[in-house]
Design an enzyme around this catalytic site. Structure first.
Site, PDB file in Angstrom:
ATOM      1  N   MET A 109     -11.476  -5.514   5.347  1.00 10.49           N
ATOM      2  CA  MET A 109     -10.730  -4.700   6.244  1.00 10.49           C
ATOM      3  C   MET A 109     -10.452  -5.137   7.685  1.00 10.49           C
ATOM      4  O   MET A 109     -11.474  -5.678   8.180  1.00 10.49           O
ATOM      5  CB  MET A 109     -11.495  -3.253   6.463  1.00 10.49           C
ATOM      6  N   ASP A 158      -4.653   3.951  -1.879  1.00  8.00           N
ATOM      7  CA  ASP A 158      -5.804   4.030  -1.122  1.00  8.00           C
ATOM      8  C   ASP A 158      -6.088   5.522  -1.253  1.00  8.00           C
ATOM      9  O   ASP A 158      -5.575   6.379  -1.285  1.00  8.00           O
ATOM     10  CB  ASP A 158      -5.026   3.804   0.426  1.00  8.00           C
ATOM     11  N   SER A 168       0.866  -1.144  -0.065  1.00  4.18           N
ATOM     12  CA  SER A 168       0.134  -0.044  -0.049  1.00  4.18           C
ATOM     13  C   SER A 168       0.870   1.091   0.061  1.00  4.18           C
ATOM     14  O   SER A 168       1.571   1.447   0.938  1.00  4.18           O
ATOM     15  CB  SER A 168      -0.913  -0.052   1.192  1.00  4.18           C
ATOM     16  N   ASP A 223      -6.822  -6.401   4.165  1.00  2.15           N
ATOM     17  CA  ASP A 223      -6.273  -4.855   4.387  1.00  2.15           C
ATOM     18  C   ASP A 223      -6.033  -4.122   5.716  1.00  2.15           C
ATOM     19  O   ASP A 223      -7.042  -3.886   6.188  1.00  2.15           O
ATOM     20  CB  ASP A 223      -6.973  -3.747   3.311  1.00  2.15           C
ATOM     21  N   HIS A 245      -1.313  -1.400  -4.199  1.00  2.00           N
ATOM     22  CA  HIS A 245      -2.502  -0.918  -3.695  1.00  2.00           C
ATOM     23  C   HIS A 245      -2.694   0.427  -3.183  1.00  2.00           C
ATOM     24  O   HIS A 245      -1.581   1.107  -2.819  1.00  2.00           O
ATOM     25  CB  HIS A 245      -2.660  -1.598  -2.213  1.00  2.00           C
TER      26      HIS A 245
HETATM   27  C1  DX5 Z   1      -6.056   1.861   5.638  1.00  2.00           C
HETATM   28  C2  DX5 Z   1      -5.794   1.601   4.318  1.00  2.00           C
HETATM   29  C3  DX5 Z   1      -4.614   0.452   4.125  1.00  2.00           C
HETATM   30  C4  DX5 Z   1      -3.298   0.809   4.751  1.00  2.00           C
HETATM   31  C5  DX5 Z   1      -2.739  -0.480   5.297  1.00  2.00           C
HETATM   32  O1  DX5 Z   1      -7.326   2.458   5.540  1.00  2.00           O
HETATM   33  O2  DX5 Z   1      -6.639   0.860   3.428  1.00  2.00           O
HETATM   34  O3  DX5 Z   1      -4.431  -0.018   2.712  1.00  2.00           O
HETATM   35  O4  DX5 Z   1      -2.528   1.540   3.810  1.00  2.00           O
HETATM   36  O5  DX5 Z   1      -1.565  -0.045   5.867  1.00  2.00           O
HETATM   37  P1  DX5 Z   1      -0.957  -0.983   7.045  1.00  2.00           P
HETATM   38  O6  DX5 Z   1      -0.374  -2.280   6.481  1.00  2.00           O
HETATM   39  O7  DX5 Z   1       0.163  -0.140   7.684  1.00  2.00           O
HETATM   40  O8  DX5 Z   1      -2.027  -1.312   8.059  1.00  2.00           O
HETATM   41 ZN    ZN Z   2      -6.324  -0.156   1.386  1.00  2.00          ZN
END
Ligand code: DX5
Ligand code: ZN
Length: 216
Positions: A136, A34, A7, A174, A32
């Site tokens: 999530m 966001d 991400s 995620d 990925h």
């Molecule tokens: C959170 C995002 C994720 C985030 C994950 O809302 O959708 O994609 O970047 O980051 P980590 O792996 O650090 O939890």
């Molecule tokens: Zn995400």
């Protein structure tokens, strides 16, 4: 097959192209991305312009995670920006089935994301239309949060439903994925692994990606 999707929320935004190249060279399968609107989630990130600017910098497919209200208004923009997979949150769509159809009409893979507290049953009547479900494992909005352990059972329940219906689709997870929980997540049935902080903070990104991929 397990695929790893770093991400870019945890990347250096002032050096985005370089960080994208870093994870590509380290063996990532997807990128990925966001997208947050400050309305559905309490954070604002990037939009189609920044995504489009990355398209000719990498060969990685773009996995675009829309955390925005009324995503149907922007699907075309994200397709034009280079999205290969688009995830919309079930909580943001007034007409979820219509939005899924819209994404697929553009020839892009369609996924629906569920917040930790949102039931799998919200997908009962659309599951067969999807290429992927995004579960999530933190409440969306920020990188670096702690994995919610009760999501392991949710992943396993979704996997069971998909297998019982004889559907073929990906389960993406995620949020908060790290070396402590990666095996449980994969063994529960997830096959697309998003990771922000664990990958970008790692001193050995290639090794971390490889360990994640083979952790099941
Ligand atoms: C959170 C995002 C994720 C985030 C994950 O809302 O959708 O994609 O970047 O980051 P980590 O792996 O650090 O939890
Ligand atoms: Zn995400």
């Amino acid at each position: 097959m397990i695929r790893i999707a770093p991400s870019i929320l945890s990347a250096d935004f002032s050096n985005l192209a370089a960080d994208v190249k870093r994870v590509e060279n380290a063996g990532a399968d997807l990128l990925h991305i966001d997208v947050m609107d400050g309305n559905f989630v309490p954070n604002i990130t990037i939009g189609p312009g920044v995504i489009a600017s990355l398209k000719d910098k990498t060969r990685l497919p773009f996995d675009v995670h829309l955390m925005i209200m009324e995503p149907e208004r922007y699907i075309e923009n994200f397709v034009k920006a280079g999205a290969d997979i688009i995830s919309v949150h079930v909580e943001t769509c007034m007409h979820l089935s219509r939005t899924i159809s819209l994404i697929k009409e553009y020839g892009v893979k369609a996924a629906v994301a569920l917040n930790p507290a949102t039931s799998l049953s919200t997908l009962d009547y659309v599951l067969q239309d999807l290429d992927m479900v995004l579960l999530m494992t933190v409440n969306p909005g920020f990188g670096g949060q702690s994995f919610i352990n009760s999501m392991i059972n949710k992943i396993a329940s979704l996997k069971k439903i998909i297998d019982e219906k004889k559907l073929i689709m990906d389960i993406e997870v995620d949020g908060g994925i790290n070396s402590d929980n990666i095996s449980s997540v994969i063994n529960a049935g997830a096959n697309v692994i998003v990771s922000g902080s664990a990958i970008f903070k790692s001193k050995d990104i290639k090794g971390t990606i490889e360990r994640f991929r083979t952790a099941g």
